[in-house]
Design a protein around this motif. Structure first.
Motif, mmCIF file in Angstrom:
data_model
loop_
_atom_site.group_PDB
_atom_site.id
_atom_site.type_symbol
_atom_site.label_atom_id
_atom_site.label_comp_id
_atom_site.label_asym_id
_atom_site.label_seq_id
_atom_site.Cartn_x
_atom_site.Cartn_y
_atom_site.Cartn_z
ATOM 1 N N GLU A 294 0.839 -1.410 -0.332
ATOM 2 C CA GLU A 294 0.047 -0.004 -0.335
ATOM 3 C C GLU A 294 1.207 1.065 0.185
ATOM 4 O O GLU A 294 0.772 1.912 -0.492
ATOM 5 C CB GLU A 294 -0.802 0.283 1.318
ATOM 6 C CG GLU A 294 -2.290 -0.624 0.855
ATOM 7 C CD GLU A 294 -2.939 -1.082 2.498
ATOM 8 O OE1 GLU A 294 -2.536 -0.189 2.995
ATOM 9 O OE2 GLU A 294 -4.095 -1.979 2.267
ATOM 10 N N GLY A 295 2.121 1.667 0.545
ATOM 11 C CA GLY A 295 3.483 2.331 0.332
ATOM 12 C C GLY A 295 3.581 2.409 -0.710
ATOM 13 O O GLY A 295 3.684 3.436 -1.479
ATOM 14 N N ASP A 296 3.699 1.496 -1.706
ATOM 15 C CA ASP A 296 4.116 1.338 -3.085
ATOM 16 C C ASP A 296 3.445 2.391 -3.462
ATOM 17 O O ASP A 296 3.574 3.572 -4.690
ATOM 18 C CB ASP A 296 4.319 0.208 -3.484
ATOM 19 C CG ASP A 296 5.223 -0.414 -2.888
ATOM 20 O OD1 ASP A 296 6.736 0.359 -2.139
ATOM 21 O OD2 ASP A 296 6.157 -1.688 -2.870
ATOM 22 N N LYS A 297 1.715 1.658 -3.547
ATOM 23 C CA LYS A 297 0.945 2.433 -4.280
ATOM 24 C C LYS A 297 0.497 3.506 -3.732
ATOM 25 O O LYS A 297 -0.033 4.290 -4.970
ATOM 26 C CB LYS A 297 -0.694 1.558 -4.546
ATOM 27 C CG LYS A 297 -0.601 -0.065 -4.842
ATOM 28 C CD LYS A 297 -1.438 -0.475 -3.988
ATOM 29 C CE LYS A 297 -1.251 -1.858 -4.702
ATOM 30 N NZ LYS A 297 -2.421 -3.029 -4.624
ATOM 31 N N TYR A 298 0.429 3.984 -2.850
ATOM 32 C CA TYR A 298 0.098 6.186 -2.183
ATOM 33 C C TYR A 298 1.822 6.383 -2.566
ATOM 34 O O TYR A 298 1.354 7.827 -4.307
ATOM 35 C CB TYR A 298 0.460 5.835 -0.582
ATOM 36 C CG TYR A 298 -1.138 4.979 -0.478
ATOM 37 C CD1 TYR A 298 -2.034 6.720 -0.208
ATOM 38 C CD2 TYR A 298 -1.618 3.863 0.520
ATOM 39 C CE1 TYR A 298 -3.557 6.478 0.446
ATOM 40 C CE2 TYR A 298 -3.110 4.224 0.913
ATOM 41 C CZ TYR A 298 -3.653 5.461 0.592
ATOM 42 O OH TYR A 298 -5.011 5.175 1.043
ATOM 43 N N LEU A 299 2.360 6.177 -2.722
ATOM 44 C CA LEU A 299 3.504 6.706 -2.741
ATOM 45 C C LEU A 299 3.585 7.297 -4.319
ATOM 46 O O LEU A 299 3.848 8.217 -6.186
ATOM 47 C CB LEU A 299 4.817 6.155 -2.902
ATOM 48 C CG LEU A 299 6.458 7.468 -3.193
ATOM 49 C CD1 LEU A 299 6.553 8.579 -2.701
ATOM 50 C CD2 LEU A 299 7.915 6.266 -2.744
ATOM 51 N N LYS A 300 3.363 5.986 -5.651
ATOM 52 C CA LYS A 300 3.495 5.647 -7.044
ATOM 53 C C LYS A 300 2.087 7.564 -7.364
ATOM 54 O O LYS A 300 2.114 8.041 -8.525
ATOM 55 C CB LYS A 300 2.823 4.735 -8.040
ATOM 56 C CG LYS A 300 2.661 3.970 -8.877
ATOM 57 C CD LYS A 300 2.548 3.106 -9.336
ATOM 58 C CE LYS A 300 2.537 2.944 -10.691
ATOM 59 N NZ LYS A 300 2.604 1.698 -10.998
ATOM 60 N N ALA A 301 0.830 6.721 -6.796
ATOM 61 C CA ALA A 301 0.007 8.080 -7.084
ATOM 62 C C ALA A 301 0.492 9.463 -6.476
ATOM 63 O O ALA A 301 0.054 10.675 -7.315
ATOM 64 C CB ALA A 301 -0.833 7.780 -5.751
ATOM 65 N N ALA A 302 1.402 9.640 -5.453
ATOM 66 C CA ALA A 302 1.641 11.082 -5.149
ATOM 67 C C ALA A 302 2.536 11.178 -6.653
ATOM 68 O O ALA A 302 2.266 12.883 -6.699
ATOM 69 C CB ALA A 302 2.675 11.049 -3.954
ATOM 70 N N ILE A 303 3.856 10.514 -7.221
ATOM 71 C CA ILE A 303 4.689 10.747 -8.005
ATOM 72 C C ILE A 303 3.773 10.773 -9.093
ATOM 73 O O ILE A 303 3.809 12.000 -9.736
ATOM 74 C CB ILE A 303 6.220 9.734 -8.997
ATOM 75 C CG1 ILE A 303 6.697 10.498 -6.768
ATOM 76 C CG2 ILE A 303 6.402 10.204 -9.432
ATOM 77 C CD1 ILE A 303 7.984 8.846 -6.733
ATOM 78 N N GLY A 304 3.151 10.077 -9.705
ATOM 79 C CA GLY A 304 2.480 10.348 -10.801
ATOM 80 C C GLY A 304 1.057 12.270 -10.659
ATOM 81 O O GLY A 304 1.238 12.202 -12.084
ATOM 82 N N ILE B 162 -0.574 12.425 0.792
ATOM 83 C CA ILE B 162 -0.715 11.262 0.312
ATOM 84 C C ILE B 162 0.934 10.022 0.625
ATOM 85 O O ILE B 162 0.944 9.363 1.040
ATOM 86 C CB ILE B 162 -0.757 11.829 -1.497
ATOM 87 C CG1 ILE B 162 -2.517 11.520 -1.626
ATOM 88 C CG2 ILE B 162 0.169 10.131 -2.168
ATOM 89 C CD1 ILE B 162 -2.326 12.042 -2.988
ATOM 90 N N VAL B 163 1.575 11.229 0.459
ATOM 91 C CA VAL B 163 3.125 11.291 1.273
ATOM 92 C C VAL B 163 3.620 10.348 2.136
ATOM 93 O O VAL B 163 4.132 9.360 2.210
ATOM 94 C CB VAL B 163 4.325 12.328 0.513
ATOM 95 C CG1 VAL B 163 6.291 11.425 0.741
ATOM 96 C CG2 VAL B 163 4.604 12.408 -1.123
ATOM 97 N N ALA B 164 2.991 11.238 2.844
ATOM 98 C CA ALA B 164 2.522 11.335 4.182
ATOM 99 C C ALA B 164 2.569 9.645 4.612
ATOM 100 O O ALA B 164 2.756 8.987 5.437
ATOM 101 C CB ALA B 164 2.254 11.994 5.041
ATOM 102 N N ILE B 165 1.097 8.960 3.783
ATOM 103 C CA ILE B 165 0.601 7.774 4.161
ATOM 104 C C ILE B 165 1.608 6.577 3.762
ATOM 105 O O ILE B 165 1.605 6.274 4.153
ATOM 106 C CB ILE B 165 -0.324 7.982 3.163
ATOM 107 C CG1 ILE B 165 -1.765 8.959 3.909
ATOM 108 C CG2 ILE B 165 -1.762 6.842 3.626
ATOM 109 C CD1 ILE B 165 -3.139 9.546 3.628
#
Length: 128
Positions: free
Chosen positions: A12-22, A38-41
């Protein structure tokens, strides 16, 4: 069967980080404040995954509390700890007597992404 709950947190952390960067490409929607959250999550999910893997729980759930718990298991760099403390200082919302919140700007977003990637790398290297 081994408990894989920690893996769900890391994924889930990977997905949140990917969403923020994208999402950073869509500044009309993904403001610095939204990216911060989003990055904090993502950071919280990654660190909780790491702690669950080691069957540990932090005393509280601020980013500082999470990194403090991680330090009981493994050393972290001063640079990483400074980045965590900096990010955590944007929203000091857990104290009952005071509430401090700072709105991030475009320059801060660079720090957030750097920290998100650093935490992701730390957890990935530590658990694989």
């Amino acid at each position: 069967m081994e408990n894989q709950e920690w893996k769900r947190f890391v994924d889930e952390g990977d997905k949140y980080l990917k969403a923020a960067i994208g999402g950073a490409k869509r500044r009309d929607v993904f403001t610095p404040e939204l990216i911060y959250n989003i990055v904090a999550i993502a950071v919280e999910k990654h660190l909780m995954g790491y702690l669950l893997y080691h069957r540990r729980m932090p005393e509280n759930h601020t980013l500082r509390d999470l990194i403090r718990a991680v330090k009981e298991i493994a050393p972290i760099t001063d640079d990483l700890e400074q980045k965590i403390n900096c990010m955590d200082s944007f929203q000091e919302i857990c104290c009952l007597s005071t509430y401090n919140r700072r709105i991030p700007n475009e320059t801060d977003v660079v720090l957030f992404f750097e920290l998100g990637r650093d935490i992701q790398d730390f957890v990935e290297k530590a658990l694989h």
